[in-house]
Design a protein around this motif. Structure first.
Motif, PDB file in Angstrom:
ATOM      1  N   SER A   1     -76.291  -3.303 -83.013  1.00 49.48           N
ATOM      2  CA  SER A   1     -76.758  -4.525 -82.235  1.00 49.48           C
ATOM      3  C   SER A   1     -75.859  -4.803 -81.172  1.00 49.48           C
ATOM      4  O   SER A   1     -76.501  -5.392 -80.272  1.00 49.48           O
ATOM      5  N   VAL A   2     -74.700  -4.100 -81.291  1.00 51.38           N
ATOM      6  CA  VAL A   2     -73.787  -4.432 -79.933  1.00 51.38           C
ATOM      7  C   VAL A   2     -74.388  -3.842 -78.659  1.00 51.38           C
ATOM      8  O   VAL A   2     -74.835  -2.709 -78.511  1.00 51.38           O
ATOM      9  N   ASP A   3     -74.381  -4.757 -77.753  1.00 49.82           N
ATOM     10  CA  ASP A   3     -74.788  -4.618 -76.425  1.00 49.82           C
ATOM     11  C   ASP A   3     -73.521  -4.003 -75.597  1.00 49.82           C
ATOM     12  O   ASP A   3     -73.154  -5.024 -74.972  1.00 49.82           O
ATOM     13  N   LEU A   4     -73.484  -2.788 -75.147  1.00 50.49           N
ATOM     14  CA  LEU A   4     -72.273  -2.484 -74.701  1.00 50.49           C
ATOM     15  C   LEU A   4     -72.382  -2.555 -73.303  1.00 50.49           C
ATOM     16  O   LEU A   4     -71.198  -2.578 -72.512  1.00 50.49           O
ATOM     17  N   TYR A   5     -73.490  -2.745 -72.712  1.00 49.58           N
ATOM     18  CA  TYR A   5     -73.549  -3.032 -71.173  1.00 49.58           C
ATOM     19  C   TYR A   5     -72.830  -4.482 -70.789  1.00 49.58           C
ATOM     20  O   TYR A   5     -72.583  -4.601 -69.585  1.00 49.58           O
ATOM     21  N   HIS A   6     -72.719  -5.433 -71.636  1.00 42.68           N
ATOM     22  CA  HIS A   6     -72.541  -6.640 -71.243  1.00 42.68           C
ATOM     23  C   HIS A   6     -71.141  -7.122 -71.912  1.00 42.68           C
ATOM     24  O   HIS A   6     -70.509  -8.245 -71.995  1.00 42.68           O
ATOM     25  N   LEU A   7     -70.326  -6.223 -72.639  1.00 40.87           N
ATOM     26  CA  LEU A   7     -69.409  -6.530 -73.358  1.00 40.87           C
ATOM     27  C   LEU A   7     -68.180  -7.007 -72.375  1.00 40.87           C
ATOM     28  O   LEU A   7     -67.294  -7.676 -72.591  1.00 40.87           O
ATOM     29  N   ASP A   8     -68.231  -6.183 -71.081  1.00 45.97           N
ATOM     30  CA  ASP A   8     -66.948  -6.507 -70.199  1.00 45.97           C
ATOM     31  C   ASP A   8     -67.381  -7.720 -69.489  1.00 45.97           C
ATOM     32  O   ASP A   8     -66.562  -8.400 -68.669  1.00 45.97           O
ATOM     33  N   ASP A   9     -68.351  -8.212 -69.676  1.00 44.83           N
ATOM     34  CA  ASP A   9     -68.895  -9.691 -68.902  1.00 44.83           C
ATOM     35  C   ASP A   9     -67.839 -10.875 -69.614  1.00 44.83           C
ATOM     36  O   ASP A   9     -67.671 -11.820 -68.900  1.00 44.83           O
ATOM     37  N   ALA A  10     -67.319 -10.735 -70.694  1.00 39.29           N
ATOM     38  CA  ALA A  10     -66.544 -11.637 -71.294  1.00 39.29           C
ATOM     39  C   ALA A  10     -65.526 -11.265 -71.987  1.00 39.29           C
ATOM     40  O   ALA A  10     -65.199 -11.592 -72.962  1.00 39.29           O
ATOM     41  N   LEU A  11     -64.683 -10.118 -71.535  1.00 33.45           N
ATOM     42  CA  LEU A  11     -63.788  -9.387 -72.295  1.00 33.45           C
ATOM     43  C   LEU A  11     -62.651 -10.569 -72.588  1.00 33.45           C
ATOM     44  O   LEU A  11     -62.071 -10.401 -73.592  1.00 33.45           O
ATOM     45  N   GLY A  12     -62.116 -11.335 -71.654  1.00 35.56           N
ATOM     46  CA  GLY A  12     -61.035 -12.137 -71.821  1.00 35.56           C
ATOM     47  C   GLY A  12     -61.316 -13.260 -72.765  1.00 35.56           C
ATOM     48  O   GLY A  12     -60.601 -13.589 -73.692  1.00 35.56           O
ATOM     49  N   LEU A  13     -62.791 -13.930 -72.762  1.00 33.56           N
ATOM     50  CA  LEU A  13     -63.183 -14.818 -73.686  1.00 33.56           C
ATOM     51  C   LEU A  13     -63.213 -14.102 -75.101  1.00 33.56           C
ATOM     52  O   LEU A  13     -62.668 -14.689 -76.128  1.00 33.56           O
ATOM     53  N   THR A  14     -63.741 -13.011 -75.260  1.00 29.68           N
ATOM     54  CA  THR A  14     -63.835 -12.481 -76.615  1.00 29.68           C
ATOM     55  C   THR A  14     -62.516 -12.061 -77.233  1.00 29.68           C
ATOM     56  O   THR A  14     -62.088 -12.386 -78.276  1.00 29.68           O
ATOM     57  N   LEU A  15     -61.414 -11.574 -76.449  1.00 30.34           N
ATOM     58  CA  LEU A  15     -60.042 -11.359 -76.919  1.00 30.34           C
ATOM     59  C   LEU A  15     -59.367 -12.710 -77.328  1.00 30.34           C
ATOM     60  O   LEU A  15     -58.835 -12.526 -78.374  1.00 30.34           O
ATOM     61  N   ALA A  16     -59.575 -13.863 -76.360  1.00 32.92           N
ATOM     62  CA  ALA A  16     -59.232 -15.090 -76.869  1.00 32.92           C
ATOM     63  C   ALA A  16     -59.641 -15.293 -78.147  1.00 32.92           C
ATOM     64  O   ALA A  16     -58.936 -16.169 -78.876  1.00 32.92           O
ATOM     65  N   TYR A  17     -61.137 -15.492 -78.348  1.00 31.24           N
ATOM     66  CA  TYR A  17     -61.654 -15.929 -79.568  1.00 31.24           C
ATOM     67  C   TYR A  17     -61.146 -15.189 -80.805  1.00 31.24           C
ATOM     68  O   TYR A  17     -60.686 -15.902 -81.857  1.00 31.24           O
ATOM     69  N   ILE A  18     -60.878 -13.894 -80.786  1.00 29.22           N
ATOM     70  CA  ILE A  18     -60.502 -13.062 -81.677  1.00 29.22           C
ATOM     71  C   ILE A  18     -59.107 -13.606 -82.061  1.00 29.22           C
ATOM     72  O   ILE A  18     -58.941 -13.836 -83.458  1.00 29.22           O
ATOM     73  N   LEU A  19     -58.134 -13.523 -81.162  1.00 28.94           N
ATOM     74  CA  LEU A  19     -56.743 -13.858 -81.701  1.00 28.94           C
ATOM     75  C   LEU A  19     -56.750 -15.443 -81.993  1.00 28.94           C
ATOM     76  O   LEU A  19     -55.951 -15.575 -83.065  1.00 28.94           O
ATOM     77  N   LEU A  20     -57.432 -16.358 -81.470  1.00 26.42           N
ATOM     78  CA  LEU A  20     -57.452 -17.723 -81.990  1.00 26.42           C
ATOM     79  C   LEU A  20     -58.268 -17.925 -83.395  1.00 26.42           C
ATOM     80  O   LEU A  20     -57.433 -18.680 -84.061  1.00 26.42           O
ATOM     81  N   ARG A  21     -59.046 -17.160 -83.315  1.00 23.07           N
ATOM     82  CA  ARG A  21     -59.624 -17.351 -85.055  1.00 23.07           C
ATOM     83  C   ARG A  21     -58.944 -16.780 -85.869  1.00 23.07           C
ATOM     84  O   ARG A  21     -58.658 -17.404 -87.075  1.00 23.07           O
ATOM     85  N   LEU A  22     -58.224 -15.669 -85.672  1.00 19.09           N
ATOM     86  CA  LEU A  22     -57.450 -14.977 -86.614  1.00 19.09           C
ATOM     87  C   LEU A  22     -56.219 -15.808 -87.117  1.00 19.09           C
ATOM     88  O   LEU A  22     -55.683 -16.391 -88.215  1.00 19.09           O
ATOM     89  N   LEU A  23     -55.573 -16.507 -85.660  1.00 16.93           N
ATOM     90  CA  LEU A  23     -54.491 -17.538 -86.055  1.00 16.93           C
ATOM     91  C   LEU A  23     -54.902 -18.756 -86.695  1.00 16.93           C
ATOM     92  O   LEU A  23     -54.247 -19.465 -87.553  1.00 16.93           O
TER      93      LEU A  23
END
Length: 404
Positions: free
Chosen positions: A305-327
């Motif tokens: 279900s991942v939309d590959l065309y829009h992944l780069d639209d929020a790359l910074g937010l996605t990385l920040a969310y992943i790291l903050l949720r893990l922390l």
């Protein structure tokens, strides 16, 4: 209404109908589970992570190779399969919450779950605002971060064969996570609606969250109470597969129709059947026998279900969310273990990391947030879908690490 044939290569003698294409794809998805099992045995990678990666490969082929960005695997059949899989998992997790188990680990379960979701949500919300993201995005993702994928955690724990306190606690926490997630998300949407759209928007969001929770409790009780008495009557000491499937399909269908949480309703039903069915002892045996094929569909379709065309639209937010949720999950688990006091020695300090898998519920919350705040909808959906793939691949690995 006639079916439209799927375009087939010129060398094929006949066109491929939609029903034939769906059946072939179902067979391919189930076959991928055999491949995942073989690879998992040789590499010690969790088979769930491998199945999600198979789904991502399906998305790559469909969107980048075949250049069909808007098509969905299995078209309208994927959503019911995912729903049934999640309802099965929630029903089985409810069965883990027996009276005896709650008496022994109930307070500890409450301490750990509240500390993990509380610290985790604060870490995501405050962290994203500190990084300069809009208030709506930060609060929405903080609320969405509470949700955990029960299917990934349950399957990994059961595959490990672990029955220690840490394993029982993980199953208990993911069983009630959906309830916490709905409460936190509903309150967050109500507060945002109150602040940004006026009191009416906040009250409406609060009423919707209240119905999703309260309606699920009512539906779970309405199905669970008669089911606790009826199951196992046709065949002594063991419910039949027909009874088990009837329960699951009724819960999935009625939940969607009434607009309530299917996971919470199924969990309540499981709790009632486990604690009130005194005439048989294997209430959930038949569900366990048929659960895995539906879980295969769930994990593969989640990756697809991942939309590959829009992944780069929020790359910074996605990385920040992943790291903050893990922390946040790590710190929340650490705090919960410290608050546990006399049971500290039995619990690993990193237990919160075992609660990182995230899938369908988070995506559903993201869709609701996108509808409510369309100006931020695209970036929210891209961040949640992208992070979901990461959490579904990384999560089972972390669960196994915590159990070791």
């Amino acid at each position: 209404m006639t079916e439209t044939a799927v375009h087939a290569p010129a060398w094929l003698p006949v066109a491929l109908s939609p029903s034939a294409a769906a059946l072939i794809l179902l067979g391919v998805i189930l076959s991928s589970s055999i491949f995942a099992d073989a690879v998992a045995r040789r590499t010690r990678l969790p088979r769930i992570s491998l199945l999600v990666m198979v789904g991502v490969l399906v998305a790559v082929i469909q969107q980048l190779v075949l250049e069909v960005p808007d098509a969905r695997p299995l078209n309208g059949l994927g959503e019911p399969l995912i729903q049934v899989a999640l309802v099965m998992v929630a029903f089985l997790l409810g069965g883990e919450l027996t009276r005896e188990r709650l008496q022994s680990i109930g307070p500890l379960l409450l301490i750990l779950s509240l500390s993990v979701i509380g610290v985790g949500a604060l870490a995501v919300g405050i962290g994203l605002m500190a990084l300069g993201f809009p208030l709506v995005v930060a609060v929405s993702l903080a609320a969405i971060s509470v949700a955990t994928d029960p299917a990934a955690v349950q399957e990994t724990v059961h595959a490990s064969g672990d029955t220690r306190l840490r394993a029982r606690l993980l199953l208990g926490i993911v069983a009630i996570d959906d309830g916490w997630g709905i409460v936190v998300f509903g309150l967050a949407m109500a507060l945002l609606g109150w602040g940004l759209t006026g009191a009416g928007g906040g009250e409406l969001a609060l009423m919707e969250a209240g119905w999703e929770l309260g309606g699920a409790l009512l539906l779970g009780s309405a199905v669970g109470l008669p089911a606790a008495w009826l199951t196992g009557r046709l065949k002594p000491d063991e419910p039949t597969q027909v009874e088990a499937l009837a329960l699951i399909l009724l819960l999935a269908g009625l939940s969607e129709w009434l607009g309530v949480s299917s996971l919470l309703a199924a969990m309540i039903t499981g709790v009632l059947v486990a604690n009130l069915s005194t005439h048989h002892t294997r209430s959930f045996n038949e569900i366990e026998h048929i659960e895995w094929p539906f879980l295969v569909f769930f994990f593969v379709l989640s990756g697809a279900s991942v939309d590959l065309y829009h992944l780069d639209d929020a790359l910074g937010l996605t990385l920040a969310y992943i790291l903050l949720r893990l922390l946040g999950r790590y710190l929340g688990g650490l705090l919960g273990v410290r608050l546990a006091r006399e049971r500290q020695a039995e619990l690993p300090r990193n237990i919160g990391l075992a609660l990182t898998p995230q899938a369908g519920v988070a995506m559903g919350m993201a869709l609701l947030a996108a509808e409510k705040f369309p100006a931020h909808g695209t970036v929210l959906l891209s961040a949640v879908v992208g992070s979901t793939v990461v959490f579904e691949i990384l999560g089972p690995v972390l669960v196994r690490r915590v159990l070791r």
